[in-house]
Design a protein around this motif. Structure first.
Motif, mmCIF file in Angstrom:
data_model
loop_
_atom_site.group_PDB
_atom_site.id
_atom_site.type_symbol
_atom_site.label_atom_id
_atom_site.label_comp_id
_atom_site.label_asym_id
_atom_site.label_seq_id
_atom_site.Cartn_x
_atom_site.Cartn_y
_atom_site.Cartn_z
ATOM 1 N N ARG A 95 5.051 5.770 -7.201
ATOM 2 C CA ARG A 95 4.700 4.912 -8.323
ATOM 3 C C ARG A 95 4.823 5.692 -9.639
ATOM 4 N N ALA B 232 2.790 7.330 -1.803
ATOM 5 C CA ALA B 232 2.905 6.076 -2.563
ATOM 6 C C ALA B 232 2.562 6.307 -4.033
ATOM 7 N N ILE B 233 1.581 7.152 -4.284
ATOM 8 C CA ILE B 233 1.200 7.437 -5.671
ATOM 9 C C ILE B 233 2.311 8.195 -6.381
ATOM 10 N N ALA C 200 -4.301 3.956 0.544
ATOM 11 C CA ALA C 200 -3.430 4.634 -0.423
ATOM 12 C C ALA C 200 -2.981 5.983 0.131
ATOM 13 N N VAL D 145 -2.227 2.148 -7.556
ATOM 14 C CA VAL D 145 -2.101 2.108 -6.093
ATOM 15 C C VAL D 145 -3.460 1.867 -5.438
#
Length: 200
Positions: free
Chosen positions: A42, A38-39, A34, A25
């Motif tokens: 993922r 989002a991390i 970032a 990311v």
């Protein structure tokens, strides 16, 4: 008693999974853009799971910086062993370039990430210092092999050799796996071709 080591192993795997996701990311959108959400997405976990291991994205970036620095240190130790300086030149060059290629293959995106403008300076500085040290490490090997080389010529030779490596590294990394070995050989030949007249 056996449950505790298993729990620790699971926790370690989860931390690696999260840092792997963070590396991707961060490399894709940059550190500033970032988000932990989002991390977590993922990594295939909930944000709550991420926060069990990392307080925020800087903690993830710190873990990545530590991992990258350790990987670079290990690669340097393998690549720049002064006791190998008297090997035949193609073998010596191969011994120097392979660990450096491998550390970049094993850590995709790390070089771009740590060269980026938005990662905090205190995280990027140690990795950049290690990358900058490569020229000095090359100079040490050349000095062992050619002890009579003047200091200015020694530094120039190490700088050019490092730049040849850097110039071709991207091509090596981008090559399909089936073609990568041939590009490593091309890199070897380019460095041997440059170093042979200097060291002779």
């Amino acid at each position: 008693m056996a449950e505790e080591p298993r729990r620790q192993a699971r926790g370690q795997r989860r931390m690696e999974q999260l840092t792997d996701a963070a590396a991707l990311v961060f490399a894709e959108v940059g550190y500033a853009k970032a988000t932990t959400n989002a991390i977590a997405k993922r990594a295939g976990v909930s944000p709550g799971t991420l926060y069990q291991f990392f307080a925020n994205k800087e903690a993830l970036a710190t873990a990545l910086a530590d991992r990258y620095r350790t990987a670079l240190q290990e690669a340097h130790a393998q690549a720049f062993d002064p006791t190998a300086a008297q090997l035949p030149l193609p073998e010596l060059v191969d011994r120097m370039i392979r660990p450096m290629v491998e550390v970049n293959l094993a850590n995709p995106g790390f070089k771009t990430l740590f060269a980026g403008p938005d990662l905090p300076e205190h995280l990027t500085a140690p990795a950049r210092a290690l990358q900058a040290a490569v020229t000095g490490k090359v100079a040490e090997i050349v000095a062992v092999r050619a002890p009579g080389l003047p200091a200015d010529r020694l530094q120039q030779t190490a700088t050019v050799a490092t730049q040849i490596f850097a110039a071709l590294l991207g091509t090596v990394l981008a090559a399909p796996p089936a073609d990568r070995e041939s590009w490593i050989q091309e890199l070897n030949q380019a460095l041997v071709g440059y170093l042979t007249p200097v060291l002779s």
